[in-house]
Design a protein around this motif. Sequence first.
Motif, PDB file in Angstrom:
ATOM      1  N   LEU A  17       0.793  -1.213   0.008  1.00  0.00           N
ATOM      2  CA  LEU A  17       0.097  -0.005   0.061  1.00  0.00           C
ATOM      3  C   LEU A  17       0.885   1.323   0.053  1.00  0.00           C
ATOM      4  O   LEU A  17       0.539   2.090  -0.713  1.00  0.00           O
ATOM      5  N   ILE A  18       1.904   1.239   0.766  1.00  0.00           N
ATOM      6  CA  ILE A  18       2.894   2.302   0.663  1.00  0.00           C
ATOM      7  C   ILE A  18       3.546   2.513  -0.563  1.00  0.00           C
ATOM      8  O   ILE A  18       3.444   3.788  -1.010  1.00  0.00           O
ATOM      9  N   LEU A  19       3.845   1.495  -1.176  1.00  0.00           N
ATOM     10  CA  LEU A  19       4.370   1.777  -2.553  1.00  0.00           C
ATOM     11  C   LEU A  19       3.445   2.203  -3.612  1.00  0.00           C
ATOM     12  O   LEU A  19       3.863   2.941  -4.465  1.00  0.00           O
ATOM     13  N   LEU A  20       2.371   1.762  -3.502  1.00  0.00           N
ATOM     14  CA  LEU A  20       1.188   2.382  -4.397  1.00  0.00           C
ATOM     15  C   LEU A  20       0.926   3.919  -4.274  1.00  0.00           C
ATOM     16  O   LEU A  20       0.734   4.469  -5.063  1.00  0.00           O
ATOM     17  N   ALA A  21       0.831   4.276  -2.926  1.00  0.00           N
ATOM     18  CA  ALA A  21       0.659   5.663  -2.575  1.00  0.00           C
ATOM     19  C   ALA A  21       1.891   6.494  -3.086  1.00  0.00           C
ATOM     20  O   ALA A  21       1.806   7.566  -3.550  1.00  0.00           O
ATOM     21  N   TYR A  22       3.262   5.997  -3.194  1.00  0.00           N
ATOM     22  CA  TYR A  22       4.498   6.532  -3.563  1.00  0.00           C
ATOM     23  C   TYR A  22       4.210   6.669  -4.872  1.00  0.00           C
ATOM     24  O   TYR A  22       4.525   7.703  -5.541  1.00  0.00           O
ATOM     25  N   THR A  23       3.976   5.552  -5.655  1.00  0.00           N
ATOM     26  CA  THR A  23       3.861   5.619  -7.375  1.00  0.00           C
ATOM     27  C   THR A  23       2.688   6.988  -7.744  1.00  0.00           C
ATOM     28  O   THR A  23       2.692   7.474  -8.407  1.00  0.00           O
ATOM     29  N   ASN A  24       1.500   6.722  -6.767  1.00  0.00           N
ATOM     30  CA  ASN A  24       0.485   7.769  -7.256  1.00  0.00           C
ATOM     31  C   ASN A  24       1.276   9.113  -6.916  1.00  0.00           C
ATOM     32  O   ASN A  24       0.716   9.983  -7.862  1.00  0.00           O
ATOM     33  N   ARG A  25       1.706   9.231  -6.014  1.00  0.00           N
ATOM     34  CA  ARG A  25       2.510  10.813  -5.926  1.00  0.00           C
ATOM     35  C   ARG A  25       3.557  10.956  -6.865  1.00  0.00           C
ATOM     36  O   ARG A  25       3.347  12.119  -7.474  1.00  0.00           O
ATOM     37  N   PHE A  26       4.204  10.035  -7.271  1.00  0.00           N
ATOM     38  CA  PHE A  26       4.971  10.299  -8.456  1.00  0.00           C
ATOM     39  C   PHE A  26       4.354  10.684  -9.796  1.00  0.00           C
ATOM     40  O   PHE A  26       4.653  11.610 -10.374  1.00  0.00           O
ATOM     41  N   LEU A  27       3.197   9.892 -10.096  1.00  0.00           N
ATOM     42  CA  LEU A  27       2.528  10.212 -11.459  1.00  0.00           C
ATOM     43  C   LEU A  27       1.806  11.388 -11.290  1.00  0.00           C
ATOM     44  O   LEU A  27       1.958  12.358 -12.379  1.00  0.00           O
ATOM     45  N   LEU A  55       9.701  20.598  -7.583  1.00  0.00           N
ATOM     46  CA  LEU A  55       8.941  19.313  -8.025  1.00  0.00           C
ATOM     47  C   LEU A  55       9.992  18.280  -8.338  1.00  0.00           C
ATOM     48  O   LEU A  55      10.137  16.903  -8.213  1.00  0.00           O
ATOM     49  N   ASN A  56      11.371  18.698  -8.854  1.00  0.00           N
ATOM     50  CA  ASN A  56      12.224  17.826  -9.302  1.00  0.00           C
ATOM     51  C   ASN A  56      12.986  17.335  -7.892  1.00  0.00           C
ATOM     52  O   ASN A  56      13.264  15.931  -8.093  1.00  0.00           O
ATOM     53  N   LEU A  57      13.037  17.945  -7.047  1.00  0.00           N
ATOM     54  CA  LEU A  57      13.585  17.671  -5.708  1.00  0.00           C
ATOM     55  C   LEU A  57      12.756  16.457  -4.974  1.00  0.00           C
ATOM     56  O   LEU A  57      13.045  15.589  -4.722  1.00  0.00           O
ATOM     57  N   ARG A  58      11.220  16.814  -5.279  1.00  0.00           N
ATOM     58  CA  ARG A  58      10.503  15.816  -4.674  1.00  0.00           C
ATOM     59  C   ARG A  58      10.426  14.608  -5.429  1.00  0.00           C
ATOM     60  O   ARG A  58      10.105  13.475  -5.036  1.00  0.00           O
ATOM     61  N   LEU A  59      10.632  14.557  -6.656  1.00  0.00           N
ATOM     62  CA  LEU A  59      10.516  13.385  -7.683  1.00  0.00           C
ATOM     63  C   LEU A  59      11.783  12.645  -7.299  1.00  0.00           C
ATOM     64  O   LEU A  59      11.592  11.275  -7.204  1.00  0.00           O
ATOM     65  N   THR A  60      12.993  13.134  -6.897  1.00  0.00           N
ATOM     66  CA  THR A  60      14.079  12.315  -6.641  1.00  0.00           C
ATOM     67  C   THR A  60      13.781  11.837  -5.067  1.00  0.00           C
ATOM     68  O   THR A  60      14.222  10.660  -4.948  1.00  0.00           O
ATOM     69  N   LEU A  61      13.040  12.621  -4.118  1.00  0.00           N
ATOM     70  CA  LEU A  61      12.995  12.044  -2.867  1.00  0.00           C
ATOM     71  C   LEU A  61      12.029  10.684  -3.124  1.00  0.00           C
ATOM     72  O   LEU A  61      12.004   9.870  -2.412  1.00  0.00           O
ATOM     73  N   ILE A  62      10.921  10.903  -3.899  1.00  0.00           N
ATOM     74  CA  ILE A  62       9.924   9.949  -4.054  1.00  0.00           C
ATOM     75  C   ILE A  62      10.745   8.673  -4.829  1.00  0.00           C
ATOM     76  O   ILE A  62      10.380   7.454  -4.294  1.00  0.00           O
ATOM     77  N   ILE A 113       6.696  15.235   2.204  1.00  0.00           N
ATOM     78  CA  ILE A 113       5.429  15.872   2.601  1.00  0.00           C
ATOM     79  C   ILE A 113       5.780  17.151   3.045  1.00  0.00           C
ATOM     80  O   ILE A 113       5.116  18.236   2.786  1.00  0.00           O
ATOM     81  N   SER A 114       6.766  17.428   3.911  1.00  0.00           N
ATOM     82  CA  SER A 114       7.107  18.569   4.289  1.00  0.00           C
ATOM     83  C   SER A 114       7.527  19.738   3.463  1.00  0.00           C
ATOM     84  O   SER A 114       7.177  20.750   3.391  1.00  0.00           O
ATOM     85  N   ILE A 115       8.453  19.284   2.220  1.00  0.00           N
ATOM     86  CA  ILE A 115       8.644  20.182   1.274  1.00  0.00           C
ATOM     87  C   ILE A 115       7.189  20.392   0.596  1.00  0.00           C
ATOM     88  O   ILE A 115       7.152  21.708   0.022  1.00  0.00           O
ATOM     89  N   SER A 116       6.504  19.648   0.240  1.00  0.00           N
ATOM     90  CA  SER A 116       5.216  19.827  -0.378  1.00  0.00           C
ATOM     91  C   SER A 116       4.486  20.787   0.139  1.00  0.00           C
ATOM     92  O   SER A 116       3.911  21.910  -0.055  1.00  0.00           O
ATOM     93  N   VAL A 117       4.151  20.670   1.553  1.00  0.00           N
ATOM     94  CA  VAL A 117       3.595  21.487   2.395  1.00  0.00           C
ATOM     95  C   VAL A 117       3.997  22.896   2.432  1.00  0.00           C
ATOM     96  O   VAL A 117       3.272  23.828   2.144  1.00  0.00           O
ATOM     97  N   ASN A 118       5.339  23.053   2.672  1.00  0.00           N
ATOM     98  CA  ASN A 118       6.064  24.265   2.419  1.00  0.00           C
ATOM     99  C   ASN A 118       5.700  24.849   1.289  1.00  0.00           C
ATOM    100  O   ASN A 118       5.577  26.253   1.042  1.00  0.00           O
TER     101      ASN A 118
END
Length: 132
Positions: A17-27, A55-62, A113-118
């Motif tokens: 389920l975690i991997l599915l959530a990560y994939t959805n965030r990535f997409l 967003l590029n940083l967030r993609l790397t983190l994901i 998530i912290s980067i996203s909220v900021n």
Amino acid sequence: MTLHIETPALLFSATSLILLAYTNRFLTIAQIVRSLKQNYEDKESAKTLLEIKNLNLRLTLIRYMQMFGVLSLFLSVFAMLLLFLDQQLIGIYLFGLSLFTLLVSLGISFWEISISVNALRLHLSDLVEPKK
């Protein structure tokens, strides 16, 4: 100290389920990046470029979140195999390592998530409350 073969199996549903959530965030982020790139090509804006970099940083983190999540699942399966082969001590250590890699994945997720909220707070900061 013994570990039953069913114990590492407990991670399967949670990790999946975690991997599915990560994939959805990535997409979702990939789609936003494509849209912002088109906007940037039409009208070059420093703000849009900063958003793309964020967003590029967030993609790397994901990507790292996914990598550690998959590694956790792999180590858990490998621990089960070792427990099946009666290699208790190595199986216990590998299961512990799988828990640690899952913890790392969740930690990186918290960071993303912290980067996203900021970023959202910054994006909304230019709105002015309507006057009463």
